[in-house]
Design a protein around this motif. Structure first.
Motif, PDB file in Angstrom:
ATOM      1  N   SER A  36       0.830  -1.205   0.000  1.00 39.38           N
ATOM      2  CA  SER A  36       0.000   0.000   0.000  1.00 39.38           C
ATOM      3  C   SER A  36       0.865   1.257   0.000  1.00 39.38           C
ATOM      4  O   SER A  36       0.501   2.262  -0.624  1.00 39.38           O
ATOM      5  CB  SER A  36      -0.972   0.008   1.179  1.00 39.38           C
ATOM      6  OG  SER A  36      -0.289   0.050   2.402  1.00 39.38           O
ATOM      7  N   ALA A  37       2.025   1.220   0.640  1.00 37.78           N
ATOM      8  CA  ALA A  37       2.935   2.372   0.608  1.00 37.78           C
ATOM      9  C   ALA A  37       3.451   2.615  -0.806  1.00 37.78           C
ATOM     10  O   ALA A  37       3.600   3.767  -1.239  1.00 37.78           O
ATOM     11  CB  ALA A  37       4.097   2.158   1.571  1.00 37.78           C
ATOM     12  N   SER A  38       3.701   1.542  -1.561  1.00 40.34           N
ATOM     13  CA  SER A  38       4.145   1.724  -2.945  1.00 40.34           C
ATOM     14  C   SER A  38       3.024   2.343  -3.787  1.00 40.34           C
ATOM     15  O   SER A  38       3.276   3.182  -4.646  1.00 40.34           O
ATOM     16  CB  SER A  38       4.606   0.393  -3.554  1.00 40.34           C
ATOM     17  OG  SER A  38       3.512  -0.460  -3.838  1.00 40.34           O
ATOM     18  N   GLY A  39       1.781   1.962  -3.502  1.00 40.79           N
ATOM     19  CA  GLY A  39       0.644   2.571  -4.185  1.00 40.79           C
ATOM     20  C   GLY A  39       0.498   4.042  -3.832  1.00 40.79           C
ATOM     21  O   GLY A  39       0.184   4.869  -4.686  1.00 40.79           O
ATOM     22  N   LEU A  40       0.749   4.375  -2.565  1.00 39.47           N
ATOM     23  CA  LEU A  40       0.692   5.777  -2.143  1.00 39.47           C
ATOM     24  C   LEU A  40       1.741   6.603  -2.879  1.00 39.47           C
ATOM     25  O   LEU A  40       1.459   7.708  -3.364  1.00 39.47           O
ATOM     26  CB  LEU A  40       0.907   5.887  -0.631  1.00 39.47           C
ATOM     27  CG  LEU A  40      -0.235   5.399   0.255  1.00 39.47           C
ATOM     28  CD1 LEU A  40       0.213   5.336   1.711  1.00 39.47           C
ATOM     29  CD2 LEU A  40      -1.434   6.302   0.111  1.00 39.47           C
ATOM     30  N   ARG A  41       2.960   6.081  -2.972  1.00 41.91           N
ATOM     31  CA  ARG A  41       4.032   6.814  -3.679  1.00 41.91           C
ATOM     32  C   ARG A  41       3.696   6.985  -5.157  1.00 41.91           C
ATOM     33  O   ARG A  41       3.891   8.063  -5.732  1.00 41.91           O
ATOM     34  CB  ARG A  41       5.362   6.075  -3.518  1.00 41.91           C
ATOM     35  CG  ARG A  41       6.007   6.245  -2.160  1.00 41.91           C
ATOM     36  CD  ARG A  41       7.412   5.665  -2.136  1.00 41.91           C
ATOM     37  NE  ARG A  41       7.424   4.224  -2.357  1.00 41.91           N
ATOM     38  CZ  ARG A  41       7.317   3.304  -1.394  1.00 41.91           C
ATOM     39  NH1 ARG A  41       7.157   3.683  -0.146  1.00 41.91           N
ATOM     40  NH2 ARG A  41       7.333   2.026  -1.679  1.00 41.91           N
ATOM     41  N   ALA A  42       3.182   5.935  -5.775  1.00 44.12           N
ATOM     42  CA  ALA A  42       2.865   6.002  -7.208  1.00 44.12           C
ATOM     43  C   ALA A  42       1.747   7.002  -7.478  1.00 44.12           C
ATOM     44  O   ALA A  42       1.842   7.812  -8.409  1.00 44.12           O
ATOM     45  CB  ALA A  42       2.479   4.609  -7.719  1.00 44.12           C
ATOM     46  N   GLN A  43       0.704   6.985  -6.672  1.00 46.89           N
ATOM     47  CA  GLN A  43      -0.406   7.913  -6.888  1.00 46.89           C
ATOM     48  C   GLN A  43      -0.001   9.348  -6.562  1.00 46.89           C
ATOM     49  O   GLN A  43      -0.483  10.292  -7.197  1.00 46.89           O
ATOM     50  CB  GLN A  43      -1.632   7.504  -6.072  1.00 46.89           C
ATOM     51  CG  GLN A  43      -2.257   6.206  -6.507  1.00 46.89           C
ATOM     52  CD  GLN A  43      -2.712   6.196  -7.952  1.00 46.89           C
ATOM     53  OE1 GLN A  43      -3.006   7.218  -8.555  1.00 46.89           O
ATOM     54  NE2 GLN A  43      -2.777   5.008  -8.541  1.00 46.89           N
ATOM     55  N   ALA A  44       0.893   9.525  -5.593  1.00 50.17           N
ATOM     56  CA  ALA A  44       1.387  10.866  -5.287  1.00 50.17           C
ATOM     57  C   ALA A  44       2.158  11.436  -6.483  1.00 50.17           C
ATOM     58  O   ALA A  44       2.007  12.614  -6.825  1.00 50.17           O
ATOM     59  CB  ALA A  44       2.274  10.837  -4.046  1.00 50.17           C
ATOM     60  N   PHE A  84      -3.517   0.838   4.184  1.00 49.21           N
ATOM     61  CA  PHE A  84      -2.359   1.030   5.059  1.00 49.21           C
ATOM     62  C   PHE A  84      -2.823   1.163   6.506  1.00 49.21           C
ATOM     63  O   PHE A  84      -2.269   0.537   7.411  1.00 49.21           O
ATOM     64  CB  PHE A  84      -1.582   2.285   4.622  1.00 49.21           C
ATOM     65  CG  PHE A  84      -0.272   2.451   5.315  1.00 49.21           C
ATOM     66  CD1 PHE A  84       0.881   1.888   4.792  1.00 49.21           C
ATOM     67  CD2 PHE A  84      -0.176   3.187   6.490  1.00 49.21           C
ATOM     68  CE1 PHE A  84       2.101   2.045   5.430  1.00 49.21           C
ATOM     69  CE2 PHE A  84       1.028   3.346   7.133  1.00 49.21           C
ATOM     70  CZ  PHE A  84       2.178   2.773   6.601  1.00 49.21           C
ATOM     71  N   ASP A  85      -3.861   1.955   6.736  1.00 51.50           N
ATOM     72  CA  ASP A  85      -4.371   2.159   8.089  1.00 51.50           C
ATOM     73  C   ASP A  85      -4.954   0.865   8.659  1.00 51.50           C
ATOM     74  O   ASP A  85      -4.748   0.551   9.832  1.00 51.50           O
ATOM     75  CB  ASP A  85      -5.425   3.266   8.084  1.00 51.50           C
ATOM     76  CG  ASP A  85      -5.834   3.664   9.485  1.00 51.50           C
ATOM     77  OD1 ASP A  85      -4.932   3.849  10.335  1.00 51.50           O
ATOM     78  OD2 ASP A  85      -7.056   3.787   9.732  1.00 51.50           O
ATOM     79  N   GLN A  86      -5.674   0.103   7.837  1.00 50.85           N
ATOM     80  CA  GLN A  86      -6.237  -1.171   8.307  1.00 50.85           C
ATOM     81  C   GLN A  86      -5.132  -2.151   8.701  1.00 50.85           C
ATOM     82  O   GLN A  86      -5.230  -2.814   9.731  1.00 50.85           O
ATOM     83  CB  GLN A  86      -7.122  -1.789   7.217  1.00 50.85           C
ATOM     84  CG  GLN A  86      -8.425  -1.066   6.995  1.00 50.85           C
ATOM     85  CD  GLN A  86      -9.356  -1.196   8.172  1.00 50.85           C
ATOM     86  OE1 GLN A  86      -9.438  -2.232   8.817  1.00 50.85           O
ATOM     87  NE2 GLN A  86     -10.060  -0.115   8.472  1.00 50.85           N
ATOM     88  N   ALA A  87      -4.091  -2.234   7.881  1.00 42.06           N
ATOM     89  CA  ALA A  87      -2.976  -3.136   8.200  1.00 42.06           C
ATOM     90  C   ALA A  87      -2.266  -2.684   9.474  1.00 42.06           C
ATOM     91  O   ALA A  87      -1.860  -3.511  10.301  1.00 42.06           O
ATOM     92  CB  ALA A  87      -1.998  -3.195   7.027  1.00 42.06           C
ATOM     93  N   ARG A  88      -2.132  -1.378   9.642  1.00 37.68           N
ATOM     94  CA  ARG A  88      -1.496  -0.851  10.852  1.00 37.68           C
ATOM     95  C   ARG A  88      -2.338  -1.190  12.086  1.00 37.68           C
ATOM     96  O   ARG A  88      -1.806  -1.605  13.121  1.00 37.68           O
ATOM     97  CB  ARG A  88      -1.312   0.659  10.725  1.00 37.68           C
ATOM     98  CG  ARG A  88      -0.553   1.297  11.878  1.00 37.68           C
ATOM     99  CD  ARG A  88      -0.607   2.801  11.812  1.00 37.68           C
ATOM    100  NE  ARG A  88      -1.965   3.334  11.778  1.00 37.68           N
ATOM    101  CZ  ARG A  88      -2.762   3.432  12.836  1.00 37.68           C
ATOM    102  NH1 ARG A  88      -2.361   3.015  14.010  1.00 37.68           N
ATOM    103  NH2 ARG A  88      -3.971   3.941  12.723  1.00 37.68           N
ATOM    104  N   GLN A  89      -3.654  -1.039  11.983  1.00 30.12           N
ATOM    105  CA  GLN A  89      -4.538  -1.366  13.098  1.00 30.12           C
ATOM    106  C   GLN A  89      -4.503  -2.855  13.415  1.00 30.12           C
ATOM    107  O   GLN A  89      -4.522  -3.247  14.584  1.00 30.12           O
ATOM    108  CB  GLN A  89      -5.968  -0.925  12.793  1.00 30.12           C
ATOM    109  CG  GLN A  89      -6.167   0.561  12.835  1.00 30.12           C
ATOM    110  CD  GLN A  89      -7.584   0.951  12.453  1.00 30.12           C
ATOM    111  OE1 GLN A  89      -8.452   0.106  12.297  1.00 30.12           O
ATOM    112  NE2 GLN A  89      -7.810   2.250  12.284  1.00 30.12           N
ATOM    113  N   MET A  90      -4.441  -3.684  12.377  1.00 32.21           N
ATOM    114  CA  MET A  90      -4.361  -5.130  12.606  1.00 32.21           C
ATOM    115  C   MET A  90      -3.043  -5.497  13.279  1.00 32.21           C
ATOM    116  O   MET A  90      -3.017  -6.356  14.162  1.00 32.21           O
ATOM    117  CB  MET A  90      -4.526  -5.872  11.283  1.00 32.21           C
ATOM    118  CG  MET A  90      -5.931  -5.798  10.726  1.00 32.21           C
ATOM    119  SD  MET A  90      -6.099  -6.443   9.059  1.00 32.21           S
ATOM    120  CE  MET A  90      -5.697  -8.149   9.283  1.00 32.21           C
TER     121      MET A  90
END
Length: 129
Positions: free
Chosen positions: A11-19, A113-119
């Motif tokens: 998900s972080a790679s998706g965040l970087r790509a969309q940014a 990303f937030d869901q994985a962090r919460q899990m």
């Protein structure tokens, strides 16, 4: 725990790509009225392969090859003998649609990303007991 960290990385790679996509879309919108400006596009590449976790990476920035708009203004300093000059090939409606799509994709990756962090936090809390 490895799957959760892998989902964070994906998900972080998706965040970087969309940014990066939003950055280029913003440049295109800012240069809509710049004579001779070519629209920039960015492609995405899947990085899943041998030994890699997966995710997405941006490819090279490419310039749109469509013809620029010919504008008639005989008083413009770039005008030729017929009074025309090349404008940009940026279509504002397309850019706004691309920006909205990139924003929604960014938000979806952020939610994952937030869901994985919460899990992960929940798992650590269970392990502490």
């Amino acid at each position: 725990m490895g799957d959760l960290s892998a989902s964070l990385e994906i998900s972080a790679s998706g965040l970087r790509a969309q940014a990066q996509r939003l950055r280029h879309t913003s440049e295109n919108i800012a240069n809509t009225d710049t004579p001779g400006y070519r629209r920039k596009t960015v492609s995405f590449k899947d990085v899943a392969g041998a030994g890699e976790i997966g995710g997405v990476r941006t490819g090279r920035v490419q310039l749109d090859r469509s013809d620029p708009v010919r504008i008639y203004d005989p008083n413009h300093p770039l005008a030729d003998d017929s009074g025309h000059y090349d404008g940009s090939n940026v279509d504002l409606v397309v850019e706004i649609a691309d920006a909205r799509e990139a924003q929604r994709s960014y938000e979806a990756n952020l939610k994952i990303f937030d869901q994985a962090r919460q899990m992960s936090a929940g798992l650590l809390e269970l392990l502490r007991r």
